[in-house]
Design an enzyme around this catalytic site. Structure first.
Site, mmCIF file in Angstrom:
data_model
loop_
_atom_site.group_PDB
_atom_site.id
_atom_site.type_symbol
_atom_site.label_atom_id
_atom_site.label_comp_id
_atom_site.label_asym_id
_atom_site.label_seq_id
_atom_site.Cartn_x
_atom_site.Cartn_y
_atom_site.Cartn_z
ATOM 1 N N VAL A 14 0.832 -1.201 0.000
ATOM 2 C CA VAL A 14 0.000 0.000 0.000
ATOM 3 C C VAL A 14 0.872 1.259 0.000
ATOM 4 O O VAL A 14 0.646 2.183 -0.788
ATOM 5 C CB VAL A 14 -0.969 -0.010 1.205
ATOM 6 N N LYS A 38 15.828 -2.191 2.615
ATOM 7 C CA LYS A 38 14.742 -1.949 1.663
ATOM 8 C C LYS A 38 14.862 -0.547 1.062
ATOM 9 O O LYS A 38 14.722 -0.362 -0.151
ATOM 10 C CB LYS A 38 13.424 -2.069 2.430
ATOM 11 N N GLU A 152 -7.717 2.329 1.656
ATOM 12 C CA GLU A 152 -7.265 2.006 0.306
ATOM 13 C C GLU A 152 -7.939 0.707 -0.143
ATOM 14 O O GLU A 152 -8.099 -0.202 0.649
ATOM 15 C CB GLU A 152 -5.735 1.852 0.335
ATOM 16 N N PHE A 153 -8.317 0.636 -1.406
ATOM 17 C CA PHE A 153 -9.063 -0.534 -1.876
ATOM 18 C C PHE A 153 -8.336 -1.308 -2.965
ATOM 19 O O PHE A 153 -8.940 -2.065 -3.707
ATOM 20 C CB PHE A 153 -10.452 -0.097 -2.373
ATOM 21 N N LEU A 154 -7.018 -1.087 -3.092
ATOM 22 C CA LEU A 154 -6.302 -1.747 -4.192
ATOM 23 C C LEU A 154 -6.153 -3.247 -3.945
ATOM 24 O O LEU A 154 -6.138 -3.709 -2.815
ATOM 25 C CB LEU A 154 -4.955 -1.095 -4.424
ATOM 26 N N LYS A 206 -14.078 0.302 4.893
ATOM 27 C CA LYS A 206 -13.013 -0.618 4.486
ATOM 28 C C LYS A 206 -13.330 -2.050 4.915
ATOM 29 O O LYS A 206 -13.274 -2.985 4.117
ATOM 30 C CB LYS A 206 -11.682 -0.146 5.096
ATOM 31 N N GLY A 259 -8.525 -16.343 0.460
ATOM 32 C CA GLY A 259 -7.413 -16.094 1.382
ATOM 33 C C GLY A 259 -6.711 -14.796 1.058
ATOM 34 O O GLY A 259 -7.326 -13.852 0.564
ATOM 35 N N CYS A 262 -5.449 -9.910 3.240
ATOM 36 C CA CYS A 262 -6.458 -8.921 3.646
ATOM 37 C C CYS A 262 -7.792 -9.518 4.071
ATOM 38 O O CYS A 262 -8.263 -9.246 5.180
ATOM 39 C CB CYS A 262 -6.688 -7.930 2.508
ATOM 40 N N LYS A 265 -7.897 -11.553 7.415
ATOM 41 C CA LYS A 265 -7.545 -10.651 8.521
ATOM 42 C C LYS A 265 -8.710 -9.703 8.829
ATOM 43 O O LYS A 265 -9.095 -9.523 9.990
ATOM 44 C CB LYS A 265 -6.294 -9.855 8.110
#
Ligand code: UGA
Length: 440
Positions: A14, A38, A152-154, A206, A259, A262, A265
């Site tokens: 995200v 990273k 966020e909906f990605l 969400k 699964g 997201c 959970k």
């Protein structure tokens, strides 16, 4: 449009997508992460998240001087002069008892409290329990900083496309409608419908969306089972109901269970939220139970296909599992239904060999070798197998040489838990075929 100075904390799916996409919309974005390695890789243009278009967008943003990376949220706020919006995009994993673990959000607030410039808006993009915006504001304890919720909906595998073509933008605020409007304005170029609401409703949207999707899938998986018993074809049934605009054609493909990082959970988290509010959300409980049962049902289906009878033994039966990721188009194994089914098959005594096109690049965490051996060639995976089981809907499987696979296996039995393959094609190649929700 105003170009804003933005800090994004967290460079996971995200966070990195948000940073790169906001930079592509013209904003100046500084992304922070606590993981030094990273950040160094990102600075070198090395994007390890396999998302179509993401690496290109990161490179473009950096080349244009609108996207950069630093270690630590505090450093980002010291460097950025002055941040107008701070996005929190840190993980909120499932903690004890299914409750969302907010320690990462809290740690960032702790670390940055005194560094956030006056007038700045703190935006929560992480999926968090209803009430977190208020709790964040309390923790921040800054009257001159507004906290808003902007879920966020990605989807994984189409993160950039989803971010830049959203179905809607949701921004919720309790204390400052003006701050909410400022955040909504960041996305103005996308022209999406915008829902401005209070923080609790934004947070609820969400969870409500992901739980609805999970419910839709449990419904379709249950329908598939009933179709099998009644000799109906679930593909025709879902096509038929999907033309009703109130239902829609998408998210209606049955499978081995749902699964990913997201849906499970969030379904558990909303159940906890409901419990805490003294509300028994039976529909959600049934959604989870139906999914757990679906994994088991797949095992029974495989057992019957391999042994020729219900309840037959899978001990030392060799199974080639095609697809291990939680869905096609990703290298993500988190809460993968394929691995849930694999674990049950292993418990039943089967020997498992897996193949997955998404793992060929080695980007993801490895599969536990005690569970199954992963090979990078489908024909090697199929060698001497008692059955081939399709668990993830990779379109590449359609292009395999099924005659060659039929020659490689010990018994040409195919169980397609995604209804991905054309039964006529695999039967012509010599396989017996079993799907989901369709007569064998
Ligand atoms: C999901 C939501 O779809 C996104 O809108 C949301 O933003 C995201 O979670 C999130 O909260 O971050 P994602 O986890 O990427 O996205 O995965 P999905 O595409 O929703 O798939 C979830 C599971 O449902 C997978 O196991 C998939 O194989 C399964 N599925 C999906 C089916 O079995 N059948 C379908 O028709 C669709």
């Amino acid at each position: 449009m105003f170009a804003r100075n933005i800090v994004v904390v967290g460079t996971g799916y995200v966070g990195l997508t948000t940073g790169a996409c906001l930079a592509s919309l013209g904003h100046r974005v500084l992304c922070a992460d606590i993981d030094t390695a990273k950040v160094e890789m990102l600075r070198a243009g090395d994007v390890r998240i396999s998302e179509p278009g993401l690496a290109e967008l990161v490179a473009e943003g950096m080349a244009a001087g609108r996207l950069s990376f630093v270690v630590g949220a505090a450093t980002a706020l010291r460097e950025r002069e002055p941040a107008e919006v701070v996005f929190l995009c840190v993980p909120t994993p499932m903690g004890a008892g299914g409750v969302a673990d907010l320690s990462a959000v809290e740690a960032v607030v702790e670390e940055t409290r005194d560094l956030i410039p006056p007038g700045c808006v703190v935006v929560n993009k992480s999926t968090v329990p209803v009430g977190t915006a208020d709790r964040t504001a309390e923790l921040l304890d800054r009257e001159d900083v507004a906290v808003v919720s902007n879920p966020e909906f990605l989807r994984e595998g189409s993160a950039v496309r989803d971010f830049l073509n959203p179905d809607r933008i949701v921004v919720g605020s309790n204390s400052s409608p003006d701050a909410a409007e400022r955040v909504a304005a960041l996305y103005a170029r996308l022209g999406a419908p915008t829902v401005l609401t209070d923080a609790a409703s934004a947070e609820m949207i969400k969870y409500a969306a992901n739980c609805f999707l999970a419910m839709k899938l449990s419904y379709v998986n249950a329908l598939a089972e009933l179709c099998e018993r009644l000799d109906a074809d679930v593909a025709d049934v879902t096509e038929g109901i999907g033309f009703d605009k109130r239902i829609g054609q998408s998210f209606l493909v049955p499978g081995p269970g749902w699964g990913g990082s997201c849906l499970p959970k969030d379904v558990h988290a909303l159940l906890q939220v409901a419990d805490a509010a003294d509300f028994e959300f039976r529909l959600l409980r049934a959604t989870i139970d139906t999914n757990t049962r679906q994994f088991q049902r797949m095992v029974e289906k495989i057992r019957t296909a391999v042994t020729g009878r219900r309840g037959g033994s899978l001990t030392r039966r060799r199974l080639a599992l095609f697809g291990l990721t939680f869905k096609a188009g990703t290298d993500d194994l988190r809460a993968s239904p394929a691995l849930e089914v694999a674990a049950l098959l292993k418990q039943a005594g089967a020997e498992l060999v897996g193949y997955d096109p998404g793992l060929a690049t080695g980007g993801s965490a490895p599969v536990d070798p005690a569970l199954l051996t992963v090979v990078d060639d489908p024909y090697v995976a199929a060698k001497d197998a008692d059955a081939v089981v399709v668990l993830t809907e990779w379109p590449q499987f359609r292009g395999l040489d099924w005659t060659r696979l039929a020659d490689a296996v010990a018994r040409p039995t195919l169980v397609d838990t995604r209804n991905l393959l054309d039964p006529a094609v695999v039967r012509r190649a010599g396989f017996s075929w079993v799907g989901v929700g369709r007569a064998a």
